[in-house]
Design a protein around this motif. Structure first.
Motif, PDB file in Angstrom:
ATOM      1  N   GLN A  67     -32.699  53.493   3.525  1.00 29.96           N
ATOM      2  CA  GLN A  67     -33.188  54.338   2.345  1.00 29.96           C
ATOM      3  C   GLN A  67     -34.864  54.366   2.909  1.00 29.96           C
ATOM      4  O   GLN A  67     -35.361  53.740   3.612  1.00 29.96           O
ATOM      5  CB  GLN A  67     -33.088  53.582   1.129  1.00 29.96           C
ATOM      6  N   LYS A  68     -35.224  55.643   2.331  1.00 27.50           N
ATOM      7  CA  LYS A  68     -36.591  56.044   2.478  1.00 27.50           C
ATOM      8  C   LYS A  68     -37.386  56.245   1.336  1.00 27.50           C
ATOM      9  O   LYS A  68     -36.682  56.827   0.299  1.00 27.50           O
ATOM     10  CB  LYS A  68     -36.626  57.355   3.231  1.00 27.50           C
ATOM     11  N   GLU A  69     -38.498  55.833   1.102  1.00 25.27           N
ATOM     12  CA  GLU A  69     -39.512  55.736  -0.060  1.00 25.27           C
ATOM     13  C   GLU A  69     -40.435  56.632   0.227  1.00 25.27           C
ATOM     14  O   GLU A  69     -41.294  56.554   1.092  1.00 25.27           O
ATOM     15  CB  GLU A  69     -39.884  54.506  -0.755  1.00 25.27           C
ATOM     16  N   ASN A  83     -42.767  56.346  -6.507  1.00 31.72           N
ATOM     17  CA  ASN A  83     -42.028  56.553  -5.316  1.00 31.72           C
ATOM     18  C   ASN A  83     -40.632  57.102  -5.794  1.00 31.72           C
ATOM     19  O   ASN A  83     -39.956  56.801  -6.670  1.00 31.72           O
ATOM     20  CB  ASN A  83     -41.987  55.355  -4.433  1.00 31.72           C
ATOM     21  N   GLU A  84     -40.132  58.169  -4.801  1.00 26.75           N
ATOM     22  CA  GLU A  84     -39.105  58.658  -4.809  1.00 26.75           C
ATOM     23  C   GLU A  84     -38.077  58.091  -3.830  1.00 26.75           C
ATOM     24  O   GLU A  84     -38.608  57.841  -2.631  1.00 26.75           O
ATOM     25  CB  GLU A  84     -38.886  60.127  -4.765  1.00 26.75           C
ATOM     26  N   LYS A  85     -36.852  57.509  -3.913  1.00 29.45           N
ATOM     27  CA  LYS A  85     -35.877  56.928  -3.195  1.00 29.45           C
ATOM     28  C   LYS A  85     -34.891  57.974  -2.593  1.00 29.45           C
ATOM     29  O   LYS A  85     -34.239  58.702  -3.283  1.00 29.45           O
ATOM     30  CB  LYS A  85     -35.065  55.970  -3.736  1.00 29.45           C
ATOM     31  N   THR A 115     -28.670  58.298  -3.080  1.00 30.14           N
ATOM     32  CA  THR A 115     -30.173  57.760  -2.790  1.00 30.14           C
ATOM     33  C   THR A 115     -30.127  56.745  -1.304  1.00 30.14           C
ATOM     34  O   THR A 115     -31.444  56.454  -1.017  1.00 30.14           O
ATOM     35  CB  THR A 115     -30.876  56.874  -3.767  1.00 30.14           C
ATOM     36  N   SER A 154     -41.581  53.620   5.004  1.00 29.25           N
ATOM     37  CA  SER A 154     -40.919  52.492   4.157  1.00 29.25           C
ATOM     38  C   SER A 154     -39.296  52.381   4.444  1.00 29.25           C
ATOM     39  O   SER A 154     -38.882  53.614   4.473  1.00 29.25           O
ATOM     40  CB  SER A 154     -41.011  52.897   2.587  1.00 29.25           C
ATOM     41  N   ILE A 195     -37.116  45.782   1.421  1.00 27.96           N
ATOM     42  CA  ILE A 195     -38.080  46.877   1.850  1.00 27.96           C
ATOM     43  C   ILE A 195     -39.258  46.521   2.748  1.00 27.96           C
ATOM     44  O   ILE A 195     -40.032  45.764   2.461  1.00 27.96           O
ATOM     45  CB  ILE A 195     -38.733  47.386   0.779  1.00 27.96           C
ATOM     46  N   LYS A 197     -42.515  47.727   4.535  1.00 26.78           N
ATOM     47  CA  LYS A 197     -43.700  48.925   4.259  1.00 26.78           C
ATOM     48  C   LYS A 197     -44.796  48.698   5.488  1.00 26.78           C
ATOM     49  O   LYS A 197     -45.286  47.736   5.636  1.00 26.78           O
ATOM     50  CB  LYS A 197     -44.235  48.714   2.967  1.00 26.78           C
TER      51      LYS A 197
END
Length: 244
Positions: A67-69, A83-85, A115, A154, A195, A197
């Motif tokens: 997944q990418k944030e 943040n958008e997932k 997502t 992320s 996650i 980061k």
């Protein structure tokens, strides 16, 4: 005779059903290598799966979840808490696995689930009790959020198996300014997205306790406020001198 057959059938049923109720395999070691010198970045996953059952097993289907944030922005300024997932777009996906000293081709497929992204792999060779199989899955993915001076990454990672040791290695021409969590050998429970980061900068900055771009924009904002206050005081002082 019928009782013996029923007993045999019941024991066979328990053997076949035991993987459903108990874990029979785990990821003993998971190393992810992220090569940021390439565009898009090249990612290599080296995964060791161990048979923790008391009998041989065939792994069959397995999957990785990515997944990418992406931070929301006001003009060009990112908002840290917003943040958008999104799923990670995968290209040039390939993989193989190793049992003993033999290397075998592995079927891998990618799908997108709203997502997050799912990479599905298949292994149809038996693994003896206590033995391992090593998977190598690699692909290209644009996981970098590019800024003016900073690049953030992320990478939520998860699996349908327990991960006992997870490590990530970055190859980058830039300076690593932030990494969370800051350490090695993390445990990740099955079916949980973990996650990672990281932030890199073209500026020769040391490792920071938070994202460098946050400190950068806060510094710019403070300088702007101080400058505005200074100009306002100068104007007031000038008017005061003129009125004398």
């Amino acid at each position: 005779m019928k009782k013996n057959l029923l007993l045999l059938f019941f024991m066979l049923f328990l053997v076949l059903m035991s993987p459903v109720f108990a874990d029979v395999e785990e990821i003993s070691n998971y190393k992810m290598i992220v090569d940021l010198t390439k565009n898009p970045p090249h990612i290599i996953n080296i995964i060791t799966i161990k048979n923790i059952a008391k009998y041989p097993i065939v792994p069959g289907f397995g999957e990785l979840r990515l997944q990418k944030e992406v931070p929301k922005k006001i003009l060009i300024i990112p908002i840290p808490s917003k943040n958008e997932k999104k799923p990670v777009k995968i290209e040039n996906l390939k993989g193989y696995y190793i049992i003993g000293n033999k290397k075998y081709p592995m079927e891998v497929n990618v799908s997108y689930k709203g997502t997050y992204t799912v990479i599905e792999y298949q292994i149809w060779r038996p693994i003896e009790s206590g033995k391992n199989v090593t998977l190598v899955i690699e692909y290209d993915a644009n996981i970098v959020n590019n800024g003016i001076l900073f690049k953030t990454i992320s990478i939520p990672v998860g699996c349908d198996l327990n991960i006992k040791k997870f490590n990530i290695i970055f190859k980058s021409p830039y300076h690593l300014t932030y990494l969370e969590p800051d350490g090695k050998n993390f445990q990740i429970p099955k079916d949980k997205l973990f996650i990672i980061k990281a932030e890199f900068s073209i500026l020769p900055l040391p490792r920071l306790p938070t994202y460098g771009y946050i400190l950068f924009w806060l510094t710019i904002l403070m300088i702007f406020v101080i400058l505005m206050v200074y100009i306002e005081l100068r104007l007031k002082n000038k008017k005061r001198m003129e009125n004398k």
